[in-house]
Write an enzyme that holds these catalytic residues in place. Structure first.
Site, PDB file in Angstrom:
ATOM      1  N   ARG A 297     -49.163  25.892  44.748  1.00 19.42           N
ATOM      2  CA  ARG A 297     -47.964  25.701  43.923  1.00 19.42           C
ATOM      3  C   ARG A 297     -48.272  25.865  42.447  1.00 19.42           C
ATOM      4  O   ARG A 297     -47.494  26.474  41.703  1.00 19.42           O
ATOM      5  CB  ARG A 297     -47.350  24.338  44.233  1.00 19.42           C
ATOM      6  CG  ARG A 297     -46.632  24.328  45.571  1.00 19.42           C
ATOM      7  CD  ARG A 297     -46.225  22.956  46.048  1.00 19.42           C
ATOM      8  NE  ARG A 297     -45.469  23.077  47.301  1.00 19.42           N
ATOM      9  CZ  ARG A 297     -45.105  22.052  48.065  1.00 19.42           C
ATOM     10  NH1 ARG A 297     -45.428  20.814  47.712  1.00 19.42           N
ATOM     11  NH2 ARG A 297     -44.422  22.264  49.169  1.00 19.42           N
ATOM     12  N   VAL A 300     -48.668  29.531  41.974  1.00 19.52           N
ATOM     13  CA  VAL A 300     -47.369  30.211  41.923  1.00 19.52           C
ATOM     14  C   VAL A 300     -46.777  30.106  40.519  1.00 19.52           C
ATOM     15  O   VAL A 300     -46.289  31.090  39.953  1.00 19.52           O
ATOM     16  CB  VAL A 300     -46.411  29.616  42.971  1.00 19.52           C
ATOM     17  CG1 VAL A 300     -44.978  30.060  42.704  1.00 19.52           C
ATOM     18  CG2 VAL A 300     -46.822  30.036  44.370  1.00 19.52           C
ATOM     19  N   HIS A 437     -41.528  31.062  47.799  1.00 16.77           N
ATOM     20  CA  HIS A 437     -42.717  30.707  48.592  1.00 16.77           C
ATOM     21  C   HIS A 437     -43.446  29.477  48.056  1.00 16.77           C
ATOM     22  O   HIS A 437     -43.273  29.073  46.918  1.00 16.77           O
ATOM     23  CB  HIS A 437     -43.658  31.906  48.782  1.00 16.77           C
ATOM     24  CG  HIS A 437     -44.312  32.458  47.561  1.00 16.77           C
ATOM     25  ND1 HIS A 437     -45.110  33.565  47.594  1.00 16.77           N
ATOM     26  CD2 HIS A 437     -44.302  32.055  46.276  1.00 16.77           C
ATOM     27  CE1 HIS A 437     -45.562  33.833  46.403  1.00 16.77           C
ATOM     28  NE2 HIS A 437     -45.098  32.939  45.581  1.00 16.77           N
ATOM     29  N   GLU A 438     -44.239  28.877  48.940  1.00 14.00           N
ATOM     30  CA  GLU A 438     -44.954  27.621  48.710  1.00 14.00           C
ATOM     31  C   GLU A 438     -44.015  26.448  48.432  1.00 14.00           C
ATOM     32  O   GLU A 438     -44.348  25.543  47.673  1.00 14.00           O
ATOM     33  CB  GLU A 438     -45.985  27.758  47.563  1.00 14.00           C
ATOM     34  CG  GLU A 438     -46.858  28.983  47.610  1.00 14.00           C
ATOM     35  CD  GLU A 438     -47.640  29.133  48.912  1.00 14.00           C
ATOM     36  OE1 GLU A 438     -47.629  28.210  49.730  1.00 14.00           O
ATOM     37  OE2 GLU A 438     -48.250  30.192  49.104  1.00 14.00           O
ATOM     38  N   GLY A 439     -42.869  26.467  49.048  1.00 18.58           N
ATOM     39  CA  GLY A 439     -41.908  25.380  48.887  1.00 18.58           C
ATOM     40  C   GLY A 439     -40.796  25.794  47.947  1.00 18.58           C
ATOM     41  O   GLY A 439     -41.011  25.961  46.749  1.00 18.58           O
TER      42      GLY A 439
END
Length: 599
Positions: A297, A300, A437-439
């Site tokens: 995260r 990102v 992506h990644e939450g």
């Protein structure tokens, strides 16, 4: 490509003047480093990005991955990138010396990752993912697993990934159905399907190692039954070579952007012989994976900032060179570069305020990461709690704002910006994935409001308020910054009030009602966090100006102060509208029946 995609001067300002990375070397964990080594690391990262990554930025987009005969083919330079990043120690940059890592502070290592992302985000994904996957093995794997996989991952021979998502289970990992059946041979037999797996297969490496979540047969329901496995695409055969591990690549997804790196669909165990090796203890897989998720995260967020930095400098170059319009209504006068127009300057200021403000927040998180490793006791707990609280902000604010920032870059280019002749349309496409992506943004909003501001009785939130108040107090001691310190103090006080009110709303109406506008709360919190970072930078700039710097440095520091003025007058006021909405205890989105959406 633009002549420039990052500012070396800003990197040095952040590392040495704002966050004092040299001070980190006082701790034994980082005592082997010094400023000269940090400067050399920046030099090497800039050279690698210029010579290797940036020249193929457009090629990797135009010549995307293809699936041929069950194998994903990527740009031929990917193998060179993995080799160079492995040989140069970039994949192992943050790893301890016991794993042949450089044990670099996160501050310098992630500043370099910012450079790589700005130069070519798709290219940097390959070594970046591998580093995070290898970290999972060194943290939770057995010595045999470490010896088997980590050296080849850190030297760039093998790719690492994270394999979580399934067709019916994206954000809801409790619903994964991939199963693992134990055998008496030390491995499990896996069966299931994974989708949206970045770098899940490609010919730029000799093997791909999936860090994969599955449920052991008979495991408890929900997230408590999730375990983590190492599932290589090619397993080690009896003779020491590699053989297929019954992992089938069923498709690659054709994406809007970020096209240089493949996103794959995996089918596991079609022949009943997909072997996976349990990492750590059974049923603890999700807690293990969150180590990688939290790092991802932050990655990102940094990737989004890097892309926006490249777009900003492309727009800045264009604005300085593109003649259009006049400052006086006389057609006989010469046209002026569009940077002379106030609205273009507003768009450039928005981009700079975002890029440098968000980068500062990521550097703040890196400092907390470094302290987690370097100190003990209460100081360690403080750093850990603050980092945990800020991860949703550090992931989401850059991801969402990068969409707006790269869009403004296109706007400055006008019609040319919408065309492939210039890089900003690719930056816009590349960055859109980060909010997903990644939450997703919605998940991050629920995380910060539903868990982070309340964890340990609100201790993390209290520590955050104390950190911001310390910056406010330091700024009030500087005459020119005192008005901005007062503005931030007012916004911070209201944030505390809104947070307490939302907690009360949750107790009265339930968690679902409290979280209905969690995304707005995250946006609100983020603006205050970035204002804090701009005030922090302004303190450093004011102190530097008092020392009578050179003319070029004086212009740099004045630019910092002017961008702070922009953020406090244009961006921070947005908190007023968000606070008003969050204080209204009307669950409008929940109360609207879904059938009302019908025509």
């Amino acid at each position: 490509m633009a002549k420039k995609y990052v500012s070396r001067r800003n990197l040095e300002f952040m590392l040495y003047e704002v966050f004092d990375i040299v001070g980190m070397t006082q701790y034994p964990y980082y005592s082997a480093h010094n400023k000269k080594m940090f400067d050399m690391t920046l030099d090497a990262a800039l050279k690698l990005s210029k010579d290797l990554l940036n020249p193929i930025f457009e090629e990797m987009d135009r010549q995307g991955p293809v699936l041929e005969n069950g194998k994903v083919k990527v740009h031929p330079m990917v193998r060179t990138i993995m080799q160079r990043f492995g040989e140069g120690g970039w994949i192992a940059a943050k790893f301890q010396e016991e794993f042949d890592g450089a044990q670099l502070p996160y501050l310098i290592a992630d500043a370099c990752n910012f450079i790589f992302s700005a130069a070519n985000y798709s290219a940097h994904v390959f070594p970046g993912l591998t580093s995070k996957a290898a970290r999972l093995i060194t943290s939770f794997g057995s010595q045999e697993q470490i010896d088997t996989y980590v050296p080849k991952m850190l030297n760039g021979e093998w790719q690492g990934t994270m394999a979580l998502t399934e067709p019916q289970a994206g954000s809801s990992l409790a619903d994964i159905t991939t199963t693992a059946v134990p055998t008496d041979k030390g491995y499990y037999l896996l069966q299931g399907q994974k989708i949206f797996i970045s770098a899940g297969d490609h010919d730029g490496v000799d093997n791909v190692v999936q860090m994969l979540l599955a449920k052991i047969e008979g495991a408890p329901a929900g997230v408590k039954g999730i375990s983590m496995f190492i599932v290589p695409n090619q397993r080690i055969a009896a003779d020491g070579g590699l053989e297929p591990n019954d992992v089938t690549i069923t498709q690659i997804y054709h994406k809007m952007g970020y096209r240089g790196a493949p996103i794959t669909e995996l089918s596991l165990g079609e022949k009943g012989d997909c072997r996976g090796w349990l990492v750590g203890e059974p049923h603890n897989g999700l807690s293990y994976m969150f180590q990688m998720m939290n790092g991802s995260r932050l990655g990102v967020g940094m990737g989004a900032i890097g892309i926006s930095s490249a777009a900003y400098y492309a727009a800045l170059d264009y604005a300085r060179e593109r003649p259009q319009g006049r400052l006086v209504p006389d057609p006989a006068t010469a046209q002026v570069p569009i940077i002379e127009h106030a609205d273009v300057r507003r768009m450039l200021l928005f981009q700079r305020a975002f890029v440098e403000g968000a980068f500062s927040l990521l550097m703040q998180c890196c400092r907390y990461s470094d302290l987690e490793l370097a100190v003990e006791g209460e100081e360690k707990e403080k750093a850990s709690l603050l980092l945990d609280l800020l991860i949703p902000v550090a992931k989401t604010y850059p991801s969402e704002t990068s969409i707006l920032s790269t869009s403004q870059a296109i706007q400055i280019f006008g019609g040319y910006g919408y065309c492939e002749d210039f890089p900003v349309e690719q930056h816009f496409r590349d960055t859109r994935i980060h909010a997903i992506h990644e939450g997703t943004t919605g998940i991050q909003g629920m995380d910060i409001l539903g868990r982070k501001v309340r964890m340990k009785g609100g201790k993390a939130f209290t520590l955050f308020v104390q950190e911001v108040n310390a910056t406010i107090a330091a700024a009030r001691a500087l005459e020119k910054l005192a008005p901005y310190a007062d503005r931030l103090a007012t916004a911070l006080e209201e944030l505390q009030q809104v947070t307490e009110q939302l907690k009360g709303f949750g107790e009265e109406k339930g968690t679902r009602a409290m979280l209905a506008d969690a995304t707005l709360y995250l946006e609100y919190f983020s603006l205050i966090a970035i204002a804090w970072q701009w005030l922090l930078q302004s303190i450093a700039a004011e102190k530097a100006l008092a020392g009578k710097p050179s003319q070029s440095n004086q212009q740099f520091y004045q630019g910092k102060l002017h961008t702070t003025r922009y953020f406090f007058h244009y961006e921070l006021p947005k908190t007023a509208g968000l606070a008003q909405r969050l204080k209204e205890q009307e669950a409008i989105t929940l109360e609207m029946e879904k059938d009302i959406f019908n025509d």
